[in-house]
Design a protein around this motif. Structure first.
Motif, PDB file in Angstrom:
ATOM      1  N   ILE A   1      39.005  26.483  41.456  1.00 24.67           N
ATOM      2  CA  ILE A   1      38.408  27.048  42.853  1.00 24.67           C
ATOM      3  C   ILE A   1      36.841  27.425  43.508  1.00 24.67           C
ATOM      4  O   ILE A   1      36.296  28.426  42.800  1.00 24.67           O
ATOM      5  N   SER A   2      36.760  27.313  44.578  1.00 22.01           N
ATOM      6  CA  SER A   2      35.721  27.344  45.072  1.00 22.01           C
ATOM      7  C   SER A   2      36.028  28.636  45.595  1.00 22.01           C
ATOM      8  O   SER A   2      36.604  29.639  45.871  1.00 22.01           O
ATOM      9  N   SER A   3      34.627  29.537  44.712  1.00 20.74           N
ATOM     10  CA  SER A   3      34.164  31.292  44.897  1.00 20.74           C
ATOM     11  C   SER A   3      34.196  31.568  46.956  1.00 20.74           C
ATOM     12  O   SER A   3      34.227  32.258  47.172  1.00 20.74           O
ATOM     13  N   GLY A   4      33.838  30.288  47.752  1.00 20.33           N
ATOM     14  CA  GLY A   4      34.141  31.113  48.811  1.00 20.33           C
ATOM     15  C   GLY A   4      33.231  29.921  50.001  1.00 20.33           C
ATOM     16  O   GLY A   4      33.770  28.279  49.169  1.00 20.33           O
ATOM     17  N   ILE A   5      33.018  29.815  51.341  1.00 23.87           N
ATOM     18  CA  ILE A   5      33.147  28.885  51.928  1.00 23.87           C
ATOM     19  C   ILE A   5      31.447  29.466  52.734  1.00 23.87           C
ATOM     20  O   ILE A   5      31.441  30.269  53.031  1.00 23.87           O
ATOM     21  N   SER A   6      30.679  28.499  52.744  1.00 26.16           N
ATOM     22  CA  SER A   6      29.144  28.511  53.871  1.00 26.16           C
ATOM     23  C   SER A   6      29.915  29.036  54.758  1.00 26.16           C
ATOM     24  O   SER A   6      30.430  28.091  56.161  1.00 26.16           O
ATOM     25  N   PHE A   7      29.424  30.480  55.411  1.00 28.55           N
ATOM     26  CA  PHE A   7      29.594  30.345  57.354  1.00 28.55           C
ATOM     27  C   PHE A   7      28.583  30.517  58.019  1.00 28.55           C
ATOM     28  O   PHE A   7      28.484  30.887  58.805  1.00 28.55           O
ATOM     29  N   ASP A   8      27.358  29.538  57.317  1.00 29.30           N
ATOM     30  CA  ASP A   8      26.518  29.051  58.138  1.00 29.30           C
ATOM     31  C   ASP A   8      26.639  27.400  58.274  1.00 29.30           C
ATOM     32  O   ASP A   8      25.945  26.505  59.463  1.00 29.30           O
ATOM     33  N   GLU A   9      27.752  26.709  57.868  1.00 30.39           N
ATOM     34  CA  GLU A   9      28.382  25.953  58.141  1.00 30.39           C
ATOM     35  C   GLU A   9      28.181  25.378  59.879  1.00 30.39           C
ATOM     36  O   GLU A   9      29.318  26.102  60.767  1.00 30.39           O
ATOM     37  N   GLU A  10      27.961  24.473  60.405  1.00 26.48           N
ATOM     38  CA  GLU A  10      28.096  23.469  61.452  1.00 26.48           C
ATOM     39  C   GLU A  10      29.336  23.328  62.015  1.00 26.48           C
ATOM     40  O   GLU A  10      29.737  22.467  61.029  1.00 26.48           O
ATOM     41  N   ASP A  11      30.041  24.135  62.380  1.00 21.35           N
ATOM     42  CA  ASP A  11      31.355  23.370  63.027  1.00 21.35           C
ATOM     43  C   ASP A  11      31.585  21.936  63.488  1.00 21.35           C
ATOM     44  O   ASP A  11      32.500  21.232  62.999  1.00 21.35           O
ATOM     45  N   ASP A  12      31.247  22.243  64.593  1.00 22.75           N
ATOM     46  CA  ASP A  12      30.343  20.462  65.360  1.00 22.75           C
ATOM     47  C   ASP A  12      29.632  19.188  64.171  1.00 22.75           C
ATOM     48  O   ASP A  12      29.212  18.166  65.113  1.00 22.75           O
ATOM     49  N   ALA A  13      29.514  19.464  62.988  1.00 19.86           N
ATOM     50  CA  ALA A  13      28.259  18.638  62.221  1.00 19.86           C
ATOM     51  C   ALA A  13      30.077  17.428  61.882  1.00 19.86           C
ATOM     52  O   ALA A  13      29.067  16.420  60.911  1.00 19.86           O
ATOM     53  N   PHE A  14      31.042  17.794  61.624  1.00 19.37           N
ATOM     54  CA  PHE A  14      31.949  17.066  61.375  1.00 19.37           C
ATOM     55  C   PHE A  14      31.586  15.905  62.703  1.00 19.37           C
ATOM     56  O   PHE A  14      32.091  16.296  63.545  1.00 19.37           O
TER      57      PHE A  14
ATOM     58  N   GLU B   1      52.136  31.709  38.046  1.00 15.60           N
ATOM     59  CA  GLU B   1      52.063  31.302  37.278  1.00 15.60           C
ATOM     60  C   GLU B   1      50.975  32.244  36.222  1.00 15.60           C
ATOM     61  O   GLU B   1      50.647  32.071  35.324  1.00 15.60           O
ATOM     62  N   ARG B   2      50.390  33.278  37.487  1.00 15.43           N
ATOM     63  CA  ARG B   2      49.313  33.652  36.277  1.00 15.43           C
ATOM     64  C   ARG B   2      50.337  35.568  36.190  1.00 15.43           C
ATOM     65  O   ARG B   2      49.387  35.817  35.588  1.00 15.43           O
ATOM     66  N   GLY B   3      51.694  35.192  36.725  1.00 12.22           N
ATOM     67  CA  GLY B   3      52.288  36.067  35.733  1.00 12.22           C
ATOM     68  C   GLY B   3      51.734  37.768  36.964  1.00 12.22           C
ATOM     69  O   GLY B   3      51.948  38.713  36.310  1.00 12.22           O
ATOM     70  N   VAL B   4      51.124  37.328  38.295  1.00  7.65           N
ATOM     71  CA  VAL B   4      51.156  38.557  39.084  1.00  7.65           C
ATOM     72  C   VAL B   4      52.079  39.137  39.634  1.00  7.65           C
ATOM     73  O   VAL B   4      53.087  37.884  39.999  1.00  7.65           O
ATOM     74  N   GLY B   5      52.866  40.438  39.680  1.00  6.19           N
ATOM     75  CA  GLY B   5      53.879  40.994  40.665  1.00  6.19           C
ATOM     76  C   GLY B   5      53.494  41.763  40.904  1.00  6.19           C
ATOM     77  O   GLY B   5      52.496  42.824  41.013  1.00  6.19           O
TER      78      GLY B   5
ATOM     79  N   GLY C   1      52.553  45.712  41.555  1.00  2.39           N
ATOM     80  CA  GLY C   1      51.657  46.604  40.668  1.00  2.39           C
ATOM     81  C   GLY C   1      50.692  46.089  40.176  1.00  2.39           C
ATOM     82  O   GLY C   1      50.003  46.485  39.224  1.00  2.39           O
ATOM     83  N   LYS C   2      50.613  45.169  40.048  1.00  3.22           N
ATOM     84  CA  LYS C   2      49.482  44.373  39.274  1.00  3.22           C
ATOM     85  C   LYS C   2      48.702  43.522  40.242  1.00  3.22           C
ATOM     86  O   LYS C   2      48.971  42.741  41.003  1.00  3.22           O
ATOM     87  N   LYS C   3      47.382  43.428  40.143  1.00  6.39           N
ATOM     88  CA  LYS C   3      46.866  42.261  40.554  1.00  6.39           C
ATOM     89  C   LYS C   3      45.568  41.565  39.480  1.00  6.39           C
ATOM     90  O   LYS C   3      45.385  42.211  38.686  1.00  6.39           O
ATOM     91  N   ALA C   4      45.468  40.524  39.851  1.00  3.08           N
ATOM     92  CA  ALA C   4      44.591  39.389  38.727  1.00  3.08           C
ATOM     93  C   ALA C   4      43.193  39.904  39.239  1.00  3.08           C
ATOM     94  O   ALA C   4      42.767  39.868  40.458  1.00  3.08           O
ATOM     95  N   SER C   5      42.424  39.056  38.139  1.00  3.39           N
ATOM     96  CA  SER C   5      40.800  39.564  38.649  1.00  3.39           C
ATOM     97  C   SER C   5      40.602  38.123  39.031  1.00  3.39           C
ATOM     98  O   SER C   5      41.324  37.235  39.034  1.00  3.39           O
ATOM     99  N   GLU C   6      39.659  38.529  39.217  1.00  2.46           N
ATOM    100  CA  GLU C   6      38.920  37.323  39.766  1.00  2.46           C
ATOM    101  C   GLU C   6      38.743  35.407  38.716  1.00  2.46           C
ATOM    102  O   GLU C   6      39.254  34.427  38.938  1.00  2.46           O
ATOM    103  N   SER C   7      38.617  35.851  37.634  1.00  5.60           N
ATOM    104  CA  SER C   7      39.009  34.811  36.663  1.00  5.60           C
ATOM    105  C   SER C   7      40.178  34.570  36.306  1.00  5.60           C
ATOM    106  O   SER C   7      40.772  33.253  35.940  1.00  5.60           O
ATOM    107  N   GLU C   8      40.966  35.393  36.560  1.00  3.42           N
ATOM    108  CA  GLU C   8      42.783  35.107  36.691  1.00  3.42           C
ATOM    109  C   GLU C   8      43.350  33.834  37.786  1.00  3.42           C
ATOM    110  O   GLU C   8      43.824  33.218  37.599  1.00  3.42           O
TER     111      GLU C   8
ATOM    112  N   SER D   1      45.493  29.018  37.533  1.00  3.29           N
ATOM    113  CA  SER D   1      46.023  28.463  37.989  1.00  3.29           C
ATOM    114  C   SER D   1      46.272  27.349  38.670  1.00  3.29           C
ATOM    115  O   SER D   1      45.496  27.137  39.355  1.00  3.29           O
ATOM    116  N   PRO D   2      47.215  26.692  38.025  1.00  2.00           N
ATOM    117  CA  PRO D   2      47.165  24.734  39.002  1.00  2.00           C
ATOM    118  C   PRO D   2      47.383  25.245  39.866  1.00  2.00           C
ATOM    119  O   PRO D   2      46.662  24.674  41.177  1.00  2.00           O
ATOM    120  N   SER D   3      48.149  25.636  40.712  1.00  2.00           N
ATOM    121  CA  SER D   3      48.815  25.840  41.969  1.00  2.00           C
ATOM    122  C   SER D   3      47.852  26.727  42.721  1.00  2.00           C
ATOM    123  O   SER D   3      47.986  26.695  44.268  1.00  2.00           O
TER     124      SER D   3
END
Length: 676
Positions: free
Chosen positions: A168-181, A216-220, A222-229, A233-235
């Motif tokens: 998945i993308s690591s983030g979104i561009s916050f310089d994006e012009e909303d009205d550009a769409f 799917e990542r086995g996160v429950g 008391g456990k925190k997933a890393s960014e790579s994990e 996950s497909p979902s």
């Protein structure tokens, strides 16, 4: 007999699944590419649509979940998955297929599926395929109408490796012009989504896909997933796609489809779900996207009441406590739009603990000097005191970016309610207002009226609760701040309205008036009147020559020489109040008038103090020179006005000339007052 009937029904359902799978494979295998690389329908798709199979497939997608009466529930879900795969292939088949799916009410079928819980593995697969269909419909429609793709889709594609989706993308561009769409892009399809109930269903889908991704990542607990994990996950991939759809569906301000989508999210259940999701343990990229969706709603006046009823204000304040920079930024932008001009919302924000966060961003010098700490916001939890705004990489850049929002927000709060001001007082907001008034003109990104807003905030607070404000404003550092505000050498020069507001404060508060008259503010006020000697004689020969020779009869011009006239600054296309130069007492009559009136107000209440402090700066000499210079300019201004009228030029300098006349009158009155 009953067992035999069940066996026959099961066989028929199995054959249905196999037939649908074959249809999906045939549609995918015969799809062709146009010269520009865009998918186009093949012969199989055309025949499939022509024979009415698309409508039958959508019926199976929408109703096969009820097949448990004649077969197992798992078989019914398998039929839905197979039907969804066929619809996915249809959605990739070009404009004709898009129109066909729209006419067959595909959004309603998708809404029916995504509104259901997707906890079993087969249900998750069904939800993921339906999300694919929804995303394909929006992308295809936008391409068909504008020749472009939705902004969030473009961002996602740019972040993907060439081999396809692997994360998945690591983030979104916050310089994006909303009205550009482009408003035409997704409007029609998003309108259909809203009418079919698909927009609230997508909020439900994010919830289920997030739960599936954690499992799917086995996160429950008391456990925190890393960014790579999180990227494995497909979902989680489809969770991001749903967030992208909601972003595009609410982005455009005026498009009817986006308006309808925002309205659909204003339903109480959908709004609660959206706000709860944004605050749940999601990757920062997803949380930021959902908060931007909330921000799209907050800038729509038709959505604000629904958001407040759903408790959006205190929930958004909680996001300001997050460590993630993007999350805090989106929450503050949404709060600014949601609370602007609404006293009730401003009070809710103050009670929820927004004040220290605003001070940290709008007046970091005050925040650091006072040593505001998390103990001040202990009731609201970790980071409630706002100290995290000043820490970490990117913090300073974010403060500079958000200060133009946080400062007006903080200023608006002073006029909200007494309870709000109680919260402001608890965090020493008066110091923040003085800092904003002193420093706002130094930043090019500050709103033009920010200094006036800060002064008005102090004035309004003092008018309602003088016992809390007057003593603080009379302290040496506060007087130094006022001296900086009225400094005639500052750039850009002070707005005359600020001086008028300060004069009204002095008129209402004898205590403040005395402090200004006897404190350090007198020096800049007197210097603003200009040099203590006249800069001109009576009408000079040069001025007369440049103006041309004029013969008068009953205030009308009879004759004028061809001499080159000295033009008024306004006629040359310039401005008397030029923000690019310091104040000039002779060239800025409006501002000079404001300075003279402020001094006159101080003299009315504190004549001896003004006389004593002014003597060291030759106040009387400066006033006499000011009167002489404005008198010598009077005849030139009369001639200039007559020449403009004769030339048929609009008299755009009339206001400046009236101010000049008032400067002379007020200065003469002040001289008389001081001479008594």
């Amino acid at each position: 007999g009953r067992n035999g009937q069940n066996d026959d029904a099961g066989k028929r359902w199995t054959e249905t699944v196999e037939t649908l799978d074959a249809a999906a494979a045939a549609l995918a295998g015969t799809r062709r590419k146009r010269a520009d690389g865009v998918d186009a329908p093949g012969e199989t798709l055309a025949a499939f649509v022509t024979l009415g199979a698309a409508s039958s497939t959508l019926t199976l997608l929408a109703t096969s979940g009820d097949a448990s009466a004649s077969a197992s529930a798992s078989v019914g879900v398998k039929i839905q998955i197979a039907a969804a795969r066929v619809v996915r292939e249809l959605s990739r088949g070009g404009v004709v297929a898009l129109r066909c799916l729209a006419s067959c009410d595909a959004p309603r079928a998708l809404a029916g599926v995504l509104a259901q819980s997707a906890m079993s593995p087969s249900q998750r697969e069904l939800a993921r395929v339906c999300v694919d269909v929804a995303r394909s419909l929006t992308t295809l429609h936008t391409r068909a109408v504008t020749g472009a793709i939705p902004p969030s889709e473009a961002s996602r594609m740019a972040s993907e490796p060439a081999s396809g989706i692997s994360g998945i993308s690591s983030g979104i561009s916050f310089d994006e012009e909303d009205d550009a769409f482009d408003a035409r892009g997704g409007g029609v399809i998003f309108d259909a989504f809203a009418r079919a109930g698909l927009i609230p269903a997508l909020v439900n889908a994010i919830r289920d896909l997030n739960a599936a991704a954690n499992e799917e990542r086995g996160v429950g607990p008391g456990k925190k997933a890393s960014e790579s994990e999180k990227s494995e996950s497909p979902s989680s991939v489809y969770r991001e796609r749903v967030a992208d759809i909601l972003l595009d569906a609410t982005r455009s301000r005026n498009d009817r489809g986006c308006v309808a989508s925002r309205s659909a999210l204003c339903e109480l259940q959908a709004m609660h779900g959206l706000l709860a999701l944004a605050g749940s343990p999601l990757p920062s990229s997803t949380s930021a996207k959902l908060l931007r969706v909330v921000g799209h709603l907050a800038r729509d006046d038709d959505c604000k009441d629904a958001m407040k009823r759903a408790g959006a204000v205190p929930k958004l304040v909680r996001f300001l406590q997050w460590e993630d920079l993007n999350t805090r930024e989106e929450a503050l932008r949404a709060l600014y739009n949601l609370c602007r001009g609404d006293a009730s919302a401003l009070e809710q924000a103050a009670v929820a603990g927004v004040t220290p966060h605003l001070i940290a961003v709008a007046a970091p010098d005050v925040f650091n000097k006072l040593g505001l700490a998390d103990e001040l916001g202990a009731a609201t939890g970790t980071n409630g005191g706002g100290t995290h705004w000043t820490k970490g990489a990117g913090a300073q850049a974010q403060i500079e970016r958000l200060a133009p929002l946080a400062a007006p927000f903080l200023c608006d709060m002073a006029s909200s309610s007494r309870r709000t001001r109680s919260e402001l007082a608890r965090h020493d907001a008066l110091d923040a207002y003085l800092s904003i008034a002193r420093n706002s003109r130094k930043s090019a990104s500050s709103p033009p009226d920010l200094q006036l807003a800060a002064v008005n905030a102090v004035a309004g607070w003092m008018s309602d609760e003088p016992w809390k404000v007057e003593a603080r404003l009379a302290e040496p550092d506060a007087l130094a701040a006022w001296a900086s505000v009225v400094d005639p050498k500052s750039l850009p020069p002070v707005d005359p309205e600020v001086l008028h507001a300060l004069r009204e404060m002095a008129r209402e508060s004898p205590r403040l008036c005395a402090a200004l008259a006897s404190g350090g503010a007198m020096a800049p006020l007197v210097e603003a009147l200009g040099a203590p000697s006249s800069a001109q004689t009576a009408v000079s020969a040069k001025a007369t020559r440049n103006a041309g020779t004029v013969d008068w009869n009953n205030d009308k011009i009879l004759r004028r020489t061809s001499g080159t006239r000295r033009l008024d600054p306004l006629r040359r296309g310039g401005r008397a109040d030029d923000p690019g130069r310091v104040h000039n007492a002779r060239k800025d009559p409006r501002r000079t008038l404001a300075y003279v009136r402020l001094l006159a107000q101080l003299a009315d209440h504190q004549r001896e103090a003004v006389d004593e402090r002014g003597r060291g700066h030759d106040l009387v000499g400066r006033l006499r020179a000011l009167v002489a210079d404005y008198e010598s300019e009077a005849s030139r201004r009369v001639e200039a006005r007559a020449l403009r009228a004769a030339d048929g030029v609009d008299d755009d300098g009339a206001d400046s000339e009236r101010a000049a006349e008032n400067v002379r009158t007020e200065a003469e009155r002040l001289l008389a007052e001081l001479g008594r």
